[in-house]
Write a protein that holds these residues in place. Sequence first.
Motif, PDB file in Angstrom:
ATOM      1  N   PRO A   1       0.816  -1.223   0.000  1.00 17.32           N
ATOM      2  CA  PRO A   1       0.000   0.000   0.000  1.00 17.32           C
ATOM      3  C   PRO A   1       0.845   1.267   0.000  1.00 17.32           C
ATOM      4  O   PRO A   1       0.439   2.278  -0.548  1.00 17.32           O
TER       5      PRO A   1
ATOM      6  N   ALA B   1       2.972 -10.850   3.427  1.00 17.75           N
ATOM      7  CA  ALA B   1       1.615 -10.310   3.535  1.00 17.75           C
ATOM      8  C   ALA B   1       0.797 -10.707   2.313  1.00 17.75           C
ATOM      9  O   ALA B   1      -0.397 -11.006   2.419  1.00 17.75           O
TER      10      ALA B   1
ATOM     11  N   VAL C   1      -0.246 -14.271   2.818  1.00 14.97           N
ATOM     12  CA  VAL C   1      -1.332 -14.341   3.799  1.00 14.97           C
ATOM     13  C   VAL C   1      -2.657 -13.935   3.146  1.00 14.97           C
ATOM     14  O   VAL C   1      -3.693 -14.572   3.330  1.00 14.97           O
ATOM     15  N   TYR C   2      -2.601 -12.891   2.339  1.00 10.60           N
ATOM     16  CA  TYR C   2      -3.809 -12.432   1.643  1.00 10.60           C
ATOM     17  C   TYR C   2      -4.347 -13.528   0.715  1.00 10.60           C
ATOM     18  O   TYR C   2      -5.543 -13.838   0.733  1.00 10.60           O
TER      19      TYR C   2
ATOM     20  N   GLN D   1       2.795  -0.045   6.294  1.00 12.83           N
ATOM     21  CA  GLN D   1       1.979  -0.660   5.234  1.00 12.83           C
ATOM     22  C   GLN D   1       0.511  -0.726   5.662  1.00 12.83           C
ATOM     23  O   GLN D   1      -0.385  -0.453   4.872  1.00 12.83           O
TER      24      GLN D   1
ATOM     25  N   ALA E   1      -0.994   2.666   5.449  1.00 12.18           N
ATOM     26  CA  ALA E   1      -1.221   3.039   4.046  1.00 12.18           C
ATOM     27  C   ALA E   1      -2.450   2.297   3.509  1.00 12.18           C
ATOM     28  O   ALA E   1      -3.250   2.865   2.763  1.00 12.18           O
ATOM     29  N   ALA E   2      -2.614   1.030   3.905  1.00 15.80           N
ATOM     30  CA  ALA E   2      -3.785   0.250   3.462  1.00 15.80           C
ATOM     31  C   ALA E   2      -5.067   0.870   4.016  1.00 15.80           C
ATOM     32  O   ALA E   2      -6.087   0.935   3.325  1.00 15.80           O
TER      33      ALA E   2
ATOM     34  N   GLU F   1      -8.510  -0.128   1.821  1.00 16.38           N
ATOM     35  CA  GLU F   1      -8.481  -1.483   1.290  1.00 16.38           C
ATOM     36  C   GLU F   1      -9.406  -2.395   2.089  1.00 16.38           C
ATOM     37  O   GLU F   1      -9.710  -2.124   3.248  1.00 16.38           O
TER      38      GLU F   1
ATOM     39  N   THR G   1      -9.803  -8.271   3.964  1.00 18.45           N
ATOM     40  CA  THR G   1      -8.854  -9.363   3.730  1.00 18.45           C
ATOM     41  C   THR G   1      -7.460  -8.816   3.471  1.00 18.45           C
ATOM     42  O   THR G   1      -6.460  -9.361   3.960  1.00 18.45           O
ATOM     43  N   ALA G   2      -7.398  -7.720   2.710  1.00 20.63           N
ATOM     44  CA  ALA G   2      -6.086  -7.118   2.432  1.00 20.63           C
ATOM     45  C   ALA G   2      -5.476  -6.598   3.726  1.00 20.63           C
ATOM     46  O   ALA G   2      -4.276  -6.710   3.955  1.00 20.63           O
TER      47      ALA G   2
ATOM     48  N   GLU H   1      -5.954  -7.786   6.696  1.00 17.69           N
ATOM     49  CA  GLU H   1      -5.595  -8.901   7.564  1.00 17.69           C
ATOM     50  C   GLU H   1      -4.145  -9.331   7.370  1.00 17.69           C
ATOM     51  O   GLU H   1      -3.453  -9.671   8.333  1.00 17.69           O
ATOM     52  N   GLY H   2      -3.678  -9.301   6.112  1.00 19.15           N
ATOM     53  CA  GLY H   2      -2.288  -9.669   5.853  1.00 19.15           C
ATOM     54  C   GLY H   2      -1.334  -8.814   6.672  1.00 19.15           C
ATOM     55  O   GLY H   2      -0.422  -9.317   7.333  1.00 19.15           O
ATOM     56  N   TRP H   3      -1.583  -7.515   6.674  1.00 18.86           N
ATOM     57  CA  TRP H   3      -0.692  -6.611   7.420  1.00 18.86           C
ATOM     58  C   TRP H   3      -0.881  -6.777   8.928  1.00 18.86           C
ATOM     59  O   TRP H   3       0.085  -6.689   9.685  1.00 18.86           O
TER      60      TRP H   3
ATOM     61  N   ARG I   1      -1.537  -9.490  10.466  1.00 20.74           N
ATOM     62  CA  ARG I   1      -0.791 -10.687  10.879  1.00 20.74           C
ATOM     63  C   ARG I   1       0.713 -10.428  10.956  1.00 20.74           C
ATOM     64  O   ARG I   1       1.395 -10.944  11.836  1.00 20.74           O
ATOM     65  N   MET I   2       1.229  -9.617   9.995  1.00 18.66           N
ATOM     66  CA  MET I   2       2.650  -9.256  10.046  1.00 18.66           C
ATOM     67  C   MET I   2       2.945  -8.451  11.322  1.00 18.66           C
ATOM     68  O   MET I   2       3.974  -8.635  11.961  1.00 18.66           O
TER      69      MET I   2
END
Lengths: 196, 360
Positions: free
Chosen positions: A110, A148, A151-152, B154, B157-158, B163, B166-167, B169-171, B173-174
Motif C-alpha cells: 500500500p 503479507a 497471507v492475503y 503498510q 497506508a492500506a 483497502e 482481507t487485504a 488482515e495480511g498486514w 498478521r505481520m
Amino acid sequence: MNAIERAGKELSRLPGIGPKTALRLVYHLLKADPARIAQLTGALTDLADRVRPCERCGNYSDSDLCDVCSNPRRDHTTVCVVEEAYEVGAIERTGQYPGVYHVLGGKLSPLDGVGPESLRIAGLRTRVAEEGVREVILATNASMEGEATAVYLESILRNVQSLRVTRLARGIPVGSDLEYVDGTTIAEALLGRREM
Amino acid sequence: MRGFRNLGVQELTFPREGVAILGGNAQGKSNLLEAIYYLETLRSFRGSGDAQLVAFGCTVFRIEGDLAGDADPVQVAAAFDRGSRRKRVYLDGDPQDTLAAGLGRVGAVIFSPDDIRMINGPPAERRRFLDVVLSLNVPGYVEMLQRYRRALAQRNAALKASEGPTALEGWSRMLASSGSVLVCARARWIAERAGSFSAHYEAVSGAEVAALSYRPSVDEDETLASTEARILSALVDAERRDRRLRTTTVGPHRDEMAVVLEGADREVREFGSGGQRRTAALALRLVEADTVRDVRDPDPLVLMDDVFAELDQARSDRLLARIEGGRIGQVILTAPKEADVRVRRDALPRWQIEGGRVAA
C-alpha cells in the motif's frame, strides 16, 4: 542532443547501468559490425511487438499461451504463484517442478499504491474455480510484503473446496554452515523442522 | 574522527580509567561524547539527524574506535555521506551488510541532562529508550522492530487507501508476529529490572521509592504464540475505529512504560518534582548500565555529559556513591569547570577542549 548522447541516455535508464557504462556500450556498438546493431534493434523490436503476458498465467510469452501453459505434459492441477515473471525462470531451471505457474506482477505494498486490484489476483481466482486446480503453492518472496501477499492469497483461497494451499519452506540455505546463518533464519528453520 | 561536528580531524587515546574533559559552553564537550556514543548506537544521542552531524564544509564524517578491553580487541568504525545519504559500519575494517551488525559493540551508557526528556516527554520517549536498550542487548530485537515499523507503515497506508478487510488482515498478521516479539521482550526486561530500578531510585533520592511498570497497549501472554494471537485479535477488534481514524490505534507502538511514586501511586511524569524526575531518569540509565554489564559482560564505558550541574548536592553525592559502588569501566565525563568534576575525583586526568580541539 546528438545520436551518441541519445543512445547513451536510453541505455543508462536500464537497471544497473550508469552513464559511464552506457557510453562504453555505445562506443562498443559503434566499433562493431553494423549488422550487430541491426540484430540488436531487431531483437528489441520483437520484444515490444511480439512478447505479451500469457493469457492464463501472466508469464511473458510469444504466443497467447506460454510454453508452460500450452504443454499438455505439465500438471495443470498444481499452480505455483510467484511475484515476477523472472522468478518462473528460477524455478524452471531446477527442473524439479512439474506444475504450472501464476505470475502476480508484483506484491502487495500500500505504501507504493499497490493493492490487491493492481495484481493478477482475479485471474488466479478464476483459474482455481474453473480449471480443477488441486494445489496452489505460494512462492512469493520471504520479505515482509511477500509474506503479507501470501497471507492475503491464503485467506481468499481458504474456503475453496478440496484445494490445498501451501507455502514454500524457509530455512537454512543448502551447503551453508549453521554458524554463518542469521538468527531469524535459524529460528524459522527450527519452527519449520521436519521428521527424518 | 574526521568531519564530525566541530571536532575536525583528531586521534585521541583515552586513559584506561577515563578522563575528565573541561571546557566552556559550545566548545564541543557534548559533541565529543556524541561521537563516542555514535559507535554504540549508530545515531546521535541528542536526536540529531546524521546530516546535521557532518561538519560545515564537509560531506562525510567518519568515526573509528579501537576498543582495547579485556575481551578481544575490535575496531568499530561508522561513516556517513551526506551526498548519497549512505551510512556504513565497519568491523575491523570490513564493511558490514547491515547496520545491525555493528550495534552495541562498545558497551557504553550515556548520562545527559537531556535524559529528563525520558520522564517529562510523551510515551514515545520512553519507548525509544526501551527500544534502544533492547536493540543493543536482546538478539533479534532490532530486526523485529524494523519489521514491525514497516508492517505498521503498510497497514496505515492500506487504511488510508480504504483497502478491504482481507487485504488488511495480511498486514495485521505481520504486525502481530513481529509485535509479539517486542511486547514479550519489553515485558520481560521491565519485570527483570523493576527491582533494581527501585533500588537505584531509592539510593539516589535518599528516601522515596518509585516503581517501573509496563503498560502495554495489548497485554503480553504466557507464550510468544499466544501473545501474537492476542495482538491479532486486538487489531481485528480495532478495525472499525482504525478505518475511521485511518491509522492503527493498538499495538506495541502505543505502549507506555510508567514511573510511579510508591505510596502516592502517582506518576512521576505528572506529579513528580524536578528532583524526582531527574532521579527517575538517572535510575533508568543506571538500570541500562546493569543490563550492559549482565548481557554483554564488559564493565560499561560510562559517558557523563555535565550531569551534576542539574542536581542538588545531596543527590549528586548519592548518585556518585551509586555509580562508583557498581562495577563500571572507563569513565569519560565533561564539565564546564574543575569544581564540577566529581567522579573518581583524584584518579581522572584532566583534558581541556576548546573550539573542538582536545588538549591532554
